[in-house]
Design an enzyme around this catalytic site. Structure first.
Site, PDB file in Angstrom:
ATOM      1  N   VAL A 201      75.152  47.705   0.219  1.00 20.57           N
ATOM      2  CA  VAL A 201      75.141  49.143  -0.067  1.00 20.57           C
ATOM      3  C   VAL A 201      76.022  49.828   0.967  1.00 20.57           C
ATOM      4  O   VAL A 201      76.118  49.380   2.112  1.00 20.57           O
ATOM      5  CB  VAL A 201      73.718  49.754  -0.060  1.00 20.57           C
ATOM      6  CG1 VAL A 201      72.931  49.292  -1.281  1.00 20.57           C
ATOM      7  CG2 VAL A 201      72.966  49.439   1.206  1.00 20.57           C
ATOM      8  N   SER A 202      76.663  50.918   0.557  1.00 23.18           N
ATOM      9  CA  SER A 202      77.654  51.580   1.401  1.00 23.18           C
ATOM     10  C   SER A 202      77.061  52.508   2.448  1.00 23.18           C
ATOM     11  O   SER A 202      77.622  52.673   3.515  1.00 23.18           O
ATOM     12  CB  SER A 202      78.622  52.390   0.546  1.00 23.18           C
ATOM     13  OG  SER A 202      79.253  51.551  -0.380  1.00 23.18           O
ATOM     14  N   THR A 203      75.951  53.144   2.128  1.00 16.37           N
ATOM     15  CA  THR A 203      75.399  54.119   3.068  1.00 16.37           C
ATOM     16  C   THR A 203      74.004  53.706   3.508  1.00 16.37           C
ATOM     17  O   THR A 203      73.325  52.929   2.831  1.00 16.37           O
ATOM     18  CB  THR A 203      75.326  55.524   2.441  1.00 16.37           C
ATOM     19  OG1 THR A 203      74.448  55.482   1.317  1.00 16.37           O
ATOM     20  CG2 THR A 203      76.699  56.007   2.001  1.00 16.37           C
TER      21      THR A 203
END
Length: 190
Positions: free
Chosen positions: A8-10
């Site tokens: 996941v990016s954040t």
């Protein structure tokens, strides 16, 4: 052996959906990266997953974009996996390189994505050119107005002030002020 990878990016995103799908796909081990962009392929979880893979194993991801965003690097990674005799499976796109059809689909998607990126780039350039032809200036707004630049030039040339002091007065760097003055003087001589 099936090795899963999730990303996941954040920090506030959850990877529960990915983990559940990878477990359901029968992954023996799952590696992950939390809060890291897919732009770079230098991620600790991905590195660990790739190191854990042995010939005959399969790397499984929930979606292709979880592995990475750069299509060129994805294709390079697929080639590297193939050379190491490791298969790849993306669950959502149903791409499985253990079959010739899966390899074909992956390369077709890669080609289409590359084509799409080229079209976007062409449209952007065409839009910028159209804006230029309409007299629109593109890019960052100048740090100084023409009047401020004229005042700065007079302060330096007639009043004998130092470039550094004038730049400080206008809240720009001396390098930027020199560049703007040089550009303005070359535009006047043309």
């Amino acid at each position: 052996m099936k090795i899963g990878y999730a990303r996941v990016s954040t920090e506030d995103q959850k990877m529960d959906l990915q983990l559940t799908a990878l477990e359901k796909a029968g992954c023996d081990q799952i590696f992950s990266d939390h809060g890291l962009s897919g732009k770079s392929f230098d991620r600790p979880g991905l590195k660990a997953a790739l190191e854990a893979l042995k010939p005959g194993d399969k790397l499984v991801v929930w979606r292709l974009d979880r592995l990475g965003r750069s299509l060129i690097k994805l294709v390079q990674l697929m080639d590297e996996l193939g050379k190491r005799q490791i298969e790849f499976h993306s669950l959502m796109e149903n791409i499985d390189t253990s079959s010739s059809g899966g390899r074909l689909v992956f390369h077709m998607m890669a080609a289409l994505s590359e084509f799409e990126r080229a079209l976007i780039s062409e449209r952007t350039r065409a839009g910028m050119e159209a804006a230029r032809q309409r007299g629109r200036k593109l890019g960052r707004r100048p740090s100084l107005t023409p009047d401020q630049l004229h005042e700065a030039a007079l302060s330096i040339s007639r009043k004998g002030e130092k470039v550094l002091a004038v730049a400080k007065h206008f809240d720009v760097t001396s390098r930027s002020l020199r560049r703007m003055l040089l550009l303005a003087s070359s535009n006047q001589t043309v």
